[in-house]
Enzyme design. Structure first.
Site, PDB file in Angstrom:
ATOM      1  N   SER A  44       0.896  -1.109   0.068  1.00 10.81           N
ATOM      2  CA  SER A  44       0.030   0.078   0.067  1.00 10.81           C
ATOM      3  C   SER A  44       0.905   1.316   0.051  1.00 10.81           C
ATOM      4  CB  SER A  44      -0.938  -0.005   1.284  1.00 10.81           C
ATOM      5  OG  SER A  44      -0.037   0.327   2.337  1.00 10.81           O
ATOM      6  N   CYS A 160      -7.805 -21.064   1.715  1.00  5.63           N
ATOM      7  CA  CYS A 160      -6.978 -22.217   2.493  1.00  5.63           C
ATOM      8  C   CYS A 160      -7.733 -23.481   2.911  1.00  5.63           C
ATOM      9  CB  CYS A 160      -6.227 -21.397   3.631  1.00  5.63           C
ATOM     10  SG  CYS A 160      -7.069 -19.992   4.475  1.00  5.63           S
ATOM     11  N   GLY A 192      -4.565 -17.105   9.434  1.00  4.09           N
ATOM     12  CA  GLY A 192      -5.398 -17.229   8.101  1.00  4.09           C
ATOM     13  C   GLY A 192      -6.143 -15.724   7.974  1.00  4.09           C
ATOM     14  N   HIS A 262      -4.470 -25.181   9.571  1.00  5.18           N
ATOM     15  CA  HIS A 262      -5.878 -25.226   9.479  1.00  5.18           C
ATOM     16  C   HIS A 262      -6.429 -26.799   9.508  1.00  5.18           C
ATOM     17  CE1 HIS A 262      -6.233 -21.160   8.897  1.00  5.18           C
ATOM     18  NE2 HIS A 262      -6.787 -21.056   7.553  1.00  5.18           N
TER      19      HIS A 262
HETATM   20  N1  LIG Z   1      -3.387 -15.649   5.586  1.00  6.95           N
HETATM   21  C1  LIG Z   1      -3.858 -16.728   4.895  1.00  6.95           C
HETATM   22  O1  LIG Z   1      -3.641 -17.950   5.434  1.00  6.95           O
HETATM   23  C2  LIG Z   1      -4.343 -16.530   3.696  1.00  6.95           C
HETATM   24  C3  LIG Z   1      -4.636 -17.814   2.921  1.00  6.95           C
HETATM   25  C4  LIG Z   1      -5.192 -17.810   1.630  1.00  6.95           C
HETATM   26  C5  LIG Z   1      -5.568 -16.767   1.074  1.00  6.95           C
HETATM   27  N2  LIG Z   1      -5.275 -15.516   2.009  1.00  6.95           N
HETATM   28  C6  LIG Z   1      -5.679 -14.199   1.152  1.00  6.95           C
HETATM   29  O2  LIG Z   1      -4.447 -13.588   0.629  1.00  6.95           O
HETATM   30  C7  LIG Z   1      -4.637 -12.211   0.523  1.00  6.95           C
HETATM   31  C8  LIG Z   1      -3.456 -11.525   1.677  1.00  6.95           C
HETATM   32  O3  LIG Z   1      -3.779 -12.422   3.026  1.00  6.95           O
HETATM   33  P1  LIG Z   1      -2.993 -11.772   4.120  1.00  6.95           P
HETATM   34  O4  LIG Z   1      -3.553 -12.837   5.422  1.00  6.95           O
HETATM   35  O5  LIG Z   1      -1.575 -11.826   3.823  1.00  6.95           O
HETATM   36  O6  LIG Z   1      -3.503 -10.256   4.472  1.00  6.95           O
HETATM   37  P2  LIG Z   1      -2.427  -9.202   5.289  1.00  6.95           P
HETATM   38  O7  LIG Z   1      -1.365  -9.740   6.255  1.00  6.95           O
HETATM   39  O8  LIG Z   1      -3.243  -8.219   5.642  1.00  6.95           O
HETATM   40  O9  LIG Z   1      -1.770  -8.423   3.978  1.00  6.95           O
HETATM   41  C9  LIG Z   1      -2.271  -7.512   3.150  1.00  6.95           C
HETATM   42  C10 LIG Z   1      -1.209  -6.844   2.029  1.00  6.95           C
HETATM   43  O10 LIG Z   1      -2.240  -6.257   0.987  1.00  6.95           O
HETATM   44  C11 LIG Z   1      -1.467  -4.893   1.173  1.00  6.95           C
HETATM   45  N3  LIG Z   1      -2.287  -3.857   0.977  1.00  6.95           N
HETATM   46  C12 LIG Z   1      -3.426  -3.673   1.840  1.00  6.95           C
HETATM   47  N4  LIG Z   1      -4.187  -2.486   1.534  1.00  6.95           N
HETATM   48  C13 LIG Z   1      -3.458  -2.290   0.047  1.00  6.95           C
HETATM   49  C14 LIG Z   1      -3.711  -1.016  -0.835  1.00  6.95           C
HETATM   50  N5  LIG Z   1      -4.557  -0.029  -0.640  1.00  6.95           N
HETATM   51  N6  LIG Z   1      -2.970  -0.877  -1.932  1.00  6.95           N
HETATM   52  C15 LIG Z   1      -2.002  -2.000  -2.088  1.00  6.95           C
HETATM   53  N7  LIG Z   1      -1.579  -3.067  -1.123  1.00  6.95           N
HETATM   54  C16 LIG Z   1      -2.498  -3.206   0.086  1.00  6.95           C
HETATM   55  C17 LIG Z   1      -0.725  -4.784   2.538  1.00  6.95           C
HETATM   56  O11 LIG Z   1       0.076  -3.733   2.412  1.00  6.95           O
HETATM   57  P3  LIG Z   1       0.617  -2.853   3.726  1.00  6.95           P
HETATM   58  O12 LIG Z   1       1.618  -3.655   4.571  1.00  6.95           O
HETATM   59  O13 LIG Z   1       1.419  -1.718   3.131  1.00  6.95           O
HETATM   60  O14 LIG Z   1      -0.768  -2.409   4.246  1.00  6.95           O
HETATM   61  C18 LIG Z   1      -0.100  -6.195   2.805  1.00  6.95           C
HETATM   62  O15 LIG Z   1       0.988  -6.267   1.922  1.00  6.95           O
HETATM   63  C19 LIG Z   1      -6.166 -11.746   1.100  1.00  6.95           C
HETATM   64  O16 LIG Z   1      -6.783 -11.649  -0.056  1.00  6.95           O
HETATM   65  C20 LIG Z   1      -6.427 -13.355   1.974  1.00  6.95           C
HETATM   66  O17 LIG Z   1      -8.000 -13.543   1.822  1.00  6.95           O
HETATM   67  C21 LIG Z   1      -4.777 -15.443   2.865  1.00  6.95           C
END
Ligand SMILES: NC(=O)c1ccc[n+]([C@@H]2O[C@H](COP(=O)([O-])OP(=O)(O)OC[C@H]3O[C@@H](n4cnc5c(N)ncnc54)[C@H](OP(=O)(O)O)[C@@H]3O)[C@@H](O)[C@H]2O)c1
Length: 372
Positions: A44, A160, A192, A262
Protein backbone atom coordinates in the site's frame (compact mmCIF):
# COMPACT_ATOMS: atom_id res chain seq x y z
CA UNK A 1 15.70 -32.40 -13.66
CA UNK A 2 12.80 -31.14 -15.81
CA UNK A 3 13.24 -28.99 -18.90
CA UNK A 4 12.49 -25.68 -17.19
CA UNK A 5 14.67 -26.51 -14.17
CA UNK A 6 17.60 -26.83 -16.51
CA UNK A 7 16.95 -23.38 -18.03
CA UNK A 8 19.62 -20.93 -16.99
CA UNK A 9 17.54 -17.76 -17.17
CA UNK A 10 15.35 -17.29 -14.14
CA UNK A 11 12.02 -15.56 -14.65
CA UNK A 12 11.71 -12.19 -12.93
CA UNK A 13 8.73 -12.07 -10.57
CA UNK A 14 6.87 -9.37 -8.67
CA UNK A 15 4.98 -9.74 -5.39
CA UNK A 16 1.90 -7.62 -4.64
CA UNK A 17 1.02 -7.44 -0.94
CA UNK A 18 4.66 -8.32 -0.23
CA UNK A 19 4.55 -6.95 3.33
CA UNK A 20 1.60 -9.12 4.46
CA UNK A 21 1.29 -12.63 5.93
CA UNK A 22 1.08 -14.34 2.53
CA UNK A 23 3.56 -11.89 0.98
CA UNK A 24 6.21 -12.81 3.56
CA UNK A 25 5.83 -16.51 2.69
CA UNK A 26 6.22 -15.60 -0.98
CA UNK A 27 9.49 -13.85 -0.13
CA UNK A 28 10.74 -16.81 1.92
CA UNK A 29 9.81 -19.40 -0.72
CA UNK A 30 10.91 -17.41 -3.76
CA UNK A 31 14.23 -16.12 -2.46
CA UNK A 32 15.93 -19.43 -3.31
CA UNK A 33 13.68 -20.58 -6.15
CA UNK A 34 15.17 -22.37 -9.18
CA UNK A 35 12.72 -20.88 -11.75
CA UNK A 36 11.96 -17.44 -10.32
CA UNK A 37 13.90 -14.43 -9.03
CA UNK A 38 12.26 -11.63 -7.02
CA UNK A 39 12.40 -8.40 -8.99
CA UNK A 40 9.65 -6.07 -7.67
CA UNK A 41 7.71 -5.70 -4.43
CA UNK A 42 4.40 -3.88 -4.03
CA UNK A 43 2.21 -2.89 -1.07
CA UNK A 44 0.00 0.00 0.00
CA UNK A 45 0.97 3.67 -0.14
CA UNK A 46 1.71 3.32 3.60
CA UNK A 47 4.70 1.13 2.70
CA UNK A 48 5.63 2.35 -0.79
CA UNK A 49 8.90 4.24 -1.11
CA UNK A 50 10.42 2.57 1.95
CA UNK A 51 12.94 -0.26 2.34
CA UNK A 52 11.21 -3.65 2.64
CA UNK A 53 13.23 -4.56 5.75
CA UNK A 54 12.26 -1.33 7.47
CA UNK A 55 8.56 -1.28 6.72
CA UNK A 56 7.65 -4.98 7.11
CA UNK A 57 6.58 -6.54 10.43
CA UNK A 58 8.38 -9.79 9.55
CA UNK A 59 6.82 -12.77 11.38
CA UNK A 60 8.71 -15.77 9.99
CA UNK A 61 11.39 -17.67 11.86
CA UNK A 62 13.98 -17.24 9.11
CA UNK A 63 15.53 -13.80 8.57
CA UNK A 64 14.51 -11.50 5.70
CA UNK A 65 16.93 -12.30 2.88
CA UNK A 66 19.39 -9.37 2.89
CA UNK A 67 18.96 -8.37 -0.75
CA UNK A 68 15.16 -8.34 -0.29
CA UNK A 69 15.36 -6.28 2.90
CA UNK A 70 17.16 -3.59 0.91
CA UNK A 71 14.61 -3.44 -1.93
CA UNK A 72 12.30 -0.43 -2.07
CA UNK A 73 8.58 -1.24 -1.88
CA UNK A 74 6.58 0.12 -4.83
CA UNK A 75 2.96 1.13 -5.19
CA UNK A 76 0.83 -1.62 -6.73
CA UNK A 77 0.71 -0.05 -10.18
CA UNK A 78 1.80 -1.85 -13.34
CA UNK A 79 4.02 1.08 -14.35
CA UNK A 80 5.76 1.25 -10.95
CA UNK A 81 9.46 0.38 -11.10
CA UNK A 82 10.20 -3.24 -11.96
CA UNK A 83 6.76 -4.72 -12.57
CA UNK A 84 6.68 -4.36 -16.34
CA UNK A 85 9.81 -6.57 -16.62
CA UNK A 86 8.19 -9.38 -14.62
CA UNK A 87 7.24 -12.68 -16.28
CA UNK A 88 4.89 -13.43 -13.35
CA UNK A 89 3.31 -11.29 -10.64
CA UNK A 90 2.21 -13.10 -7.48
CA UNK A 91 -0.53 -11.42 -5.46
CA UNK A 92 -1.15 -11.63 -1.72
CA UNK A 93 -3.27 -8.49 -1.71
CA UNK A 94 -6.05 -7.66 0.68
CA UNK A 95 -9.30 -8.62 -1.06
CA UNK A 96 -10.65 -5.07 -0.66
CA UNK A 97 -8.12 -3.85 -3.22
CA UNK A 98 -7.09 -6.99 -5.14
CA UNK A 99 -9.92 -6.80 -7.70
CA UNK A 100 -8.98 -3.46 -9.21
CA UNK A 101 -5.22 -3.83 -8.87
CA UNK A 102 -5.03 -7.32 -10.38
CA UNK A 103 -7.25 -6.21 -13.28
CA UNK A 104 -4.94 -3.25 -13.93
CA UNK A 105 -1.94 -5.59 -14.04
CA UNK A 106 -3.71 -8.03 -16.36
CA UNK A 107 -4.75 -5.20 -18.69
CA UNK A 108 -1.10 -4.18 -18.83
CA UNK A 109 -0.40 -7.69 -20.20
CA UNK A 110 1.09 -9.03 -16.99
CA UNK A 111 0.48 -12.57 -15.72
CA UNK A 112 -1.07 -12.70 -12.22
CA UNK A 113 -1.21 -15.65 -9.82
CA UNK A 114 -3.57 -14.49 -7.08
CA UNK A 115 -4.47 -15.65 -3.57
CA UNK A 116 -7.42 -13.32 -3.22
CA UNK A 117 -11.05 -14.30 -3.60
CA UNK A 118 -11.92 -11.65 -6.21
CA UNK A 119 -11.53 -13.68 -9.45
CA UNK A 120 -12.11 -17.20 -8.10
CA UNK A 121 -15.70 -17.25 -9.40
CA UNK A 122 -14.90 -15.49 -12.68
CA UNK A 123 -15.93 -17.77 -15.56
CA UNK A 124 -12.70 -16.93 -17.43
CA UNK A 125 -10.31 -17.48 -14.52
CA UNK A 126 -9.09 -20.90 -13.41
CA UNK A 127 -9.33 -21.71 -9.69
CA UNK A 128 -6.48 -24.11 -9.22
CA UNK A 129 -5.29 -26.27 -6.36
CA UNK A 130 -1.99 -27.48 -7.83
CA UNK A 131 -2.29 -30.97 -6.32
CA UNK A 132 -5.79 -31.36 -7.83
CA UNK A 133 -6.74 -29.54 -11.05
CA UNK A 134 -3.85 -27.95 -13.00
CA UNK A 135 -5.67 -29.12 -16.15
CA UNK A 136 -7.90 -26.04 -15.68
CA UNK A 137 -4.96 -23.92 -16.91
CA UNK A 138 -6.22 -24.89 -20.38
CA UNK A 139 -8.77 -22.05 -20.20
CA UNK A 140 -6.01 -19.42 -20.34
CA UNK A 141 -5.92 -19.02 -24.16
CA UNK A 142 -9.70 -18.44 -24.02
CA UNK A 143 -9.29 -15.85 -21.24
CA UNK A 144 -6.67 -13.93 -23.22
CA UNK A 145 -8.66 -14.15 -26.48
CA UNK A 146 -11.92 -13.02 -24.86
CA UNK A 147 -10.20 -10.02 -23.27
CA UNK A 148 -8.12 -9.24 -26.36
CA UNK A 149 -4.86 -9.62 -24.44
CA UNK A 150 -1.67 -10.88 -26.03
CA UNK A 151 -0.06 -12.01 -22.78
CA UNK A 152 -1.94 -11.00 -19.61
CA UNK A 153 -4.11 -13.39 -17.61
CA UNK A 154 -5.19 -14.17 -14.04
CA UNK A 155 -4.95 -17.55 -12.31
CA UNK A 156 -6.37 -17.90 -8.80
CA UNK A 157 -5.78 -20.43 -6.06
CA UNK A 158 -8.37 -21.49 -3.55
CA UNK A 159 -9.33 -20.46 -0.05
CA UNK A 160 -6.92 -22.11 2.40
CA UNK A 161 -9.49 -24.42 4.05
CA UNK A 162 -10.95 -25.39 0.66
CA UNK A 163 -7.45 -26.40 -0.45
CA UNK A 164 -6.97 -28.67 2.58
CA UNK A 165 -10.34 -30.29 1.89
CA UNK A 166 -10.24 -30.83 -1.87
CA UNK A 167 -6.93 -32.72 -1.93
CA UNK A 168 -8.31 -35.72 0.03
CA UNK A 169 -11.66 -35.38 -1.79
CA UNK A 170 -9.82 -35.54 -5.14
CA UNK A 171 -8.08 -38.74 -4.01
CA UNK A 172 -11.47 -40.26 -3.13
CA UNK A 173 -13.07 -39.19 -6.44
CA UNK A 174 -10.10 -40.51 -8.41
CA UNK A 175 -10.39 -43.93 -6.76
CA UNK A 176 -14.16 -44.30 -6.28
CA UNK A 177 -15.93 -41.85 -8.59
CA UNK A 178 -18.20 -38.90 -7.71
CA UNK A 179 -19.03 -37.95 -4.14
CA UNK A 180 -22.54 -37.14 -3.02
CA UNK A 181 -22.21 -35.22 0.26
CA UNK A 182 -19.39 -33.62 2.22
CA UNK A 183 -19.78 -32.19 5.73
CA UNK A 184 -16.79 -30.27 7.11
CA UNK A 185 -16.10 -28.35 10.30
CA UNK A 186 -12.87 -26.36 10.31
CA UNK A 187 -10.61 -25.24 13.17
CA UNK A 188 -8.70 -22.39 11.56
CA UNK A 189 -5.47 -20.75 12.65
CA UNK A 190 -5.21 -17.04 13.41
CA UNK A 191 -2.62 -16.42 10.65
CA UNK A 192 -5.47 -17.08 8.21
CA UNK A 193 -6.87 -13.67 9.11
CA UNK A 194 -3.67 -11.82 8.11
CA UNK A 195 -1.84 -9.36 10.35
CA UNK A 196 -2.72 -8.16 12.99
CA UNK A 197 -5.82 -10.34 12.55
CA UNK A 198 -8.03 -11.39 15.44
CA UNK A 199 -7.40 -9.57 18.71
CA UNK A 200 -5.73 -11.59 21.51
CA UNK A 201 -8.68 -10.79 23.78
CA UNK A 202 -11.01 -12.47 21.30
CA UNK A 203 -8.99 -15.60 20.52
CA UNK A 204 -7.03 -16.63 23.65
CA UNK A 205 -8.87 -19.22 25.79
CA UNK A 206 -11.58 -19.26 23.14
CA UNK A 207 -13.12 -20.64 19.93
CA UNK A 208 -14.89 -18.19 17.61
CA UNK A 209 -17.61 -20.07 15.67
CA UNK A 210 -17.81 -17.67 12.73
CA UNK A 211 -15.43 -16.52 9.96
CA UNK A 212 -17.18 -14.12 7.60
CA UNK A 213 -17.75 -15.52 4.09
CA UNK A 214 -15.59 -18.61 4.71
CA UNK A 215 -18.31 -21.26 4.69
CA UNK A 216 -19.70 -20.05 1.36
CA UNK A 217 -16.19 -20.13 -0.14
CA UNK A 218 -15.64 -23.77 0.86
CA UNK A 219 -19.09 -24.82 -0.34
CA UNK A 220 -18.79 -23.07 -3.73
CA UNK A 221 -15.09 -23.44 -4.57
CA UNK A 222 -15.06 -27.22 -3.97
CA UNK A 223 -17.38 -27.76 -6.91
CA UNK A 224 -15.45 -25.51 -9.32
CA UNK A 225 -12.16 -27.21 -8.45
CA UNK A 226 -13.47 -30.77 -8.69
CA UNK A 227 -15.53 -29.99 -11.79
CA UNK A 228 -14.20 -30.17 -15.33
CA UNK A 229 -13.65 -27.96 -18.38
CA UNK A 230 -15.66 -28.42 -21.57
CA UNK A 231 -13.95 -29.98 -24.59
CA UNK A 232 -13.18 -26.59 -26.19
CA UNK A 233 -11.56 -25.35 -22.94
CA UNK A 234 -13.88 -22.35 -22.77
CA UNK A 235 -16.26 -23.12 -19.92
CA UNK A 236 -16.10 -24.74 -16.49
CA UNK A 237 -18.45 -27.48 -15.48
CA UNK A 238 -19.08 -26.12 -12.01
CA UNK A 239 -20.59 -29.30 -10.61
CA UNK A 240 -23.33 -26.73 -10.03
CA UNK A 241 -26.33 -27.40 -7.89
CA UNK A 242 -28.43 -27.98 -11.02
CA UNK A 243 -25.99 -30.64 -12.17
CA UNK A 244 -26.42 -34.20 -11.06
CA UNK A 245 -22.68 -34.25 -10.48
CA UNK A 246 -22.78 -31.50 -7.83
CA UNK A 247 -21.36 -32.41 -4.45
CA UNK A 248 -23.55 -31.21 -1.58
CA UNK A 249 -21.06 -29.44 0.66
CA UNK A 250 -21.93 -28.12 4.10
CA UNK A 251 -19.23 -26.23 6.02
CA UNK A 252 -18.96 -24.79 9.53
CA UNK A 253 -15.86 -22.68 10.09
CA UNK A 254 -14.31 -21.73 13.43
CA UNK A 255 -11.25 -19.73 14.50
CA UNK A 256 -9.06 -21.36 17.16
CA UNK A 257 -5.95 -20.21 19.07
CA UNK A 258 -3.42 -21.88 16.73
CA UNK A 259 -0.85 -19.77 14.88
CA UNK A 260 -0.49 -21.75 11.62
CA UNK A 261 -2.40 -24.79 10.31
CA UNK A 262 -6.08 -25.24 9.53
CA UNK A 263 -7.70 -28.51 10.63
CA UNK A 264 -10.80 -29.92 8.92
CA UNK A 265 -13.11 -32.54 10.44
CA UNK A 266 -14.74 -34.19 7.43
CA UNK A 267 -17.53 -36.72 6.70
CA UNK A 268 -18.16 -37.97 3.16
CA UNK A 269 -20.90 -39.92 1.39
CA UNK A 270 -20.02 -41.61 -1.92
CA UNK A 271 -22.39 -41.98 -4.86
CA UNK A 272 -21.08 -45.53 -5.19
CA UNK A 273 -23.14 -48.05 -3.22
CA UNK A 274 -22.01 -49.98 -1.30
CA UNK A 275 -19.23 -47.55 -0.37
CA UNK A 276 -15.57 -48.58 -0.44
CA UNK A 277 -14.11 -50.21 2.66
CA UNK A 278 -11.95 -48.27 5.12
CA UNK A 279 -8.91 -50.24 3.88
CA UNK A 280 -9.63 -49.18 0.28
CA UNK A 281 -10.08 -45.56 1.34
CA UNK A 282 -6.85 -45.57 3.36
CA UNK A 283 -5.02 -47.02 0.33
CA UNK A 284 -6.55 -44.38 -2.00
CA UNK A 285 -5.21 -41.59 0.24
CA UNK A 286 -1.75 -43.15 0.51
CA UNK A 287 -1.43 -43.89 -3.21
CA UNK A 288 -2.80 -40.57 -4.53
CA UNK A 289 -0.47 -39.10 -7.17
CA UNK A 290 -1.05 -35.89 -9.07
CA UNK A 291 0.11 -34.00 -12.17
CA UNK A 292 2.39 -31.64 -10.20
CA UNK A 293 4.35 -34.69 -9.07
CA UNK A 294 4.44 -36.20 -12.55
CA UNK A 295 5.78 -32.89 -13.89
CA UNK A 296 8.31 -32.90 -11.03
CA UNK A 297 7.95 -29.15 -10.43
CA UNK A 298 10.19 -27.83 -7.63
CA UNK A 299 7.42 -27.22 -5.05
CA UNK A 300 5.61 -30.53 -5.57
CA UNK A 301 5.74 -32.61 -2.37
CA UNK A 302 6.88 -36.24 -2.56
CA UNK A 303 3.48 -37.18 -1.11
CA UNK A 304 0.40 -35.00 -1.79
CA UNK A 305 -1.34 -36.68 1.16
CA UNK A 306 0.47 -37.94 4.25
CA UNK A 307 -1.67 -40.46 6.14
CA UNK A 308 -1.13 -40.62 9.90
CA UNK A 309 -1.69 -43.87 11.79
CA UNK A 310 -1.52 -42.48 15.33
CA UNK A 311 -5.04 -41.88 16.71
CA UNK A 312 -4.17 -38.35 17.91
CA UNK A 313 -2.77 -37.01 14.62
CA UNK A 314 -2.63 -34.85 12.53
CA UNK A 315 -1.95 -31.90 14.84
CA UNK A 316 -1.09 -28.38 13.58
CA UNK A 317 2.00 -27.88 15.76
CA UNK A 318 3.48 -31.30 14.96
CA UNK A 319 2.46 -31.86 11.35
CA UNK A 320 2.11 -28.56 9.48
CA UNK A 321 5.79 -28.54 8.44
CA UNK A 322 5.81 -31.96 6.74
CA UNK A 323 7.20 -31.65 3.18
CA UNK A 324 7.81 -27.94 3.79
CA UNK A 325 4.08 -27.32 4.28
CA UNK A 326 3.28 -28.41 0.70
CA UNK A 327 1.10 -31.46 1.43
CA UNK A 328 -2.14 -32.27 3.26
CA UNK A 329 -2.08 -34.50 6.34
CA UNK A 330 -4.96 -36.94 6.84
CA UNK A 331 -5.71 -39.09 9.89
CA UNK A 332 -8.44 -40.78 11.90
CA UNK A 333 -9.91 -42.46 8.81
CA UNK A 334 -12.90 -44.41 10.13
CA UNK A 335 -16.53 -45.31 9.33
CA UNK A 336 -19.13 -42.56 9.68
CA UNK A 337 -22.43 -43.85 11.10
CA UNK A 338 -24.35 -41.06 9.28
CA UNK A 339 -22.48 -40.70 5.94
CA UNK A 340 -19.85 -43.25 4.79
CA UNK A 341 -16.39 -42.26 6.05
CA UNK A 342 -14.98 -39.59 8.34
CA UNK A 343 -11.45 -38.28 8.74
CA UNK A 344 -9.40 -35.30 9.89
CA UNK A 345 -7.28 -33.22 7.50
CA UNK A 346 -4.66 -30.54 8.14
CA UNK A 347 -3.10 -27.92 5.86
CA UNK A 348 -0.48 -25.22 6.39
CA UNK A 349 -2.79 -22.35 5.54
CA UNK A 350 -0.09 -19.88 4.48
CA UNK A 351 2.05 -22.34 2.50
CA UNK A 352 -0.09 -24.92 0.57
CA UNK A 353 -3.13 -22.84 1.60
CA UNK A 354 -1.71 -19.74 -0.11
CA UNK A 355 1.84 -18.93 -1.29
CA UNK A 356 3.04 -22.48 -2.07
CA UNK A 357 -0.08 -23.13 -4.18
CA UNK A 358 0.42 -19.94 -6.18
CA UNK A 359 4.07 -20.75 -6.77
CA UNK A 360 3.37 -24.39 -7.68
CA UNK A 361 0.64 -23.25 -10.08
CA UNK A 362 3.14 -20.92 -11.76
CA UNK A 363 5.77 -23.69 -11.92
CA UNK A 364 3.21 -25.90 -13.67
CA UNK A 365 2.35 -23.03 -16.04
CA UNK A 366 6.06 -22.74 -16.89
CA UNK A 367 6.20 -26.46 -17.65
CA UNK A 368 3.10 -26.13 -19.85
CA UNK A 369 4.64 -23.25 -21.82
CA UNK A 370 2.17 -20.66 -20.47
CA UNK A 371 4.93 -18.46 -19.02
CA UNK A 372 7.96 -17.81 -21.17
N1 LIG B 1 -3.36 -15.63 5.53
C1 LIG B 1 -3.78 -16.75 4.93
O1 LIG B 1 -3.67 -17.87 5.48
C2 LIG B 1 -4.40 -16.69 3.56
C3 LIG B 1 -4.63 -17.90 2.90
C4 LIG B 1 -5.21 -17.89 1.63
C5 LIG B 1 -5.52 -16.69 1.04
N2 LIG B 1 -5.33 -15.53 1.70
C6 LIG B 1 -5.69 -14.29 1.00
O2 LIG B 1 -4.46 -13.63 0.63
C7 LIG B 1 -4.64 -12.21 0.70
C8 LIG B 1 -3.61 -11.62 1.66
O3 LIG B 1 -3.84 -12.15 2.96
P1 LIG B 1 -2.85 -11.85 4.17
O4 LIG B 1 -3.28 -12.75 5.23
O5 LIG B 1 -1.44 -11.88 3.69
O6 LIG B 1 -3.25 -10.31 4.52
P2 LIG B 1 -2.39 -9.19 5.26
O7 LIG B 1 -1.38 -9.81 6.18
O8 LIG B 1 -3.37 -8.25 5.85
O9 LIG B 1 -1.61 -8.45 4.07
C9 LIG B 1 -2.29 -7.64 3.12
C10 LIG B 1 -1.34 -7.03 2.11
O10 LIG B 1 -2.10 -6.18 1.24
C11 LIG B 1 -1.47 -4.88 1.18
N3 LIG B 1 -2.47 -3.82 0.99
C12 LIG B 1 -3.48 -3.47 1.83
N4 LIG B 1 -4.16 -2.41 1.35
C13 LIG B 1 -3.56 -2.09 0.17
C14 LIG B 1 -3.78 -1.08 -0.83
N5 LIG B 1 -4.77 -0.17 -0.69
N6 LIG B 1 -2.97 -1.06 -1.91
C15 LIG B 1 -1.98 -1.95 -2.07
N7 LIG B 1 -1.70 -2.93 -1.15
C16 LIG B 1 -2.49 -2.99 -0.05
C17 LIG B 1 -0.79 -4.73 2.52
O11 LIG B 1 0.24 -3.73 2.42
P3 LIG B 1 0.64 -2.78 3.67
O12 LIG B 1 1.52 -3.60 4.57
O13 LIG B 1 1.37 -1.67 3.03
O14 LIG B 1 -0.63 -2.38 4.35
C18 LIG B 1 -0.22 -6.14 2.72
O15 LIG B 1 0.96 -6.29 1.98
C19 LIG B 1 -6.09 -11.98 1.12
O16 LIG B 1 -6.87 -11.76 -0.01
C20 LIG B 1 -6.45 -13.26 1.83
O17 LIG B 1 -7.82 -13.52 1.83
C21 LIG B 1 -4.75 -15.49 2.93
Amino acid sequence: MSSAQSHRNQIKVGILGATGTVGQRFIQLLSTHPYFVIHALGASSRSAGQRYGKVTKWKLNTPIPQEIGNMVVQECKPDAQGFKDCGVVFSGLDADVAGEIEEAFRSANLIIFSNSKNYRRDPLCPLIVPLVNPSHLSIIPHQKKTLGLEKGYIVTNANCSTTGLVVPLAALEKAFGPLETVMVTTLQAISGAGYPGVSALDILDNVVPHIGGEEEKIEWETNKILGGLNSSNTEFDLHSTESTKAINVSATTTRVPVIDGHTGVVSVKFRQSPPPSMEEIDKAFREFRCEAQELNVPSAPPQAIVVHDAPDRPQPRLDKDIHNGACVSVGRVRPCPVLDVKFVCLIDNVRLGAATSSIMNAEIAVEKGLIV
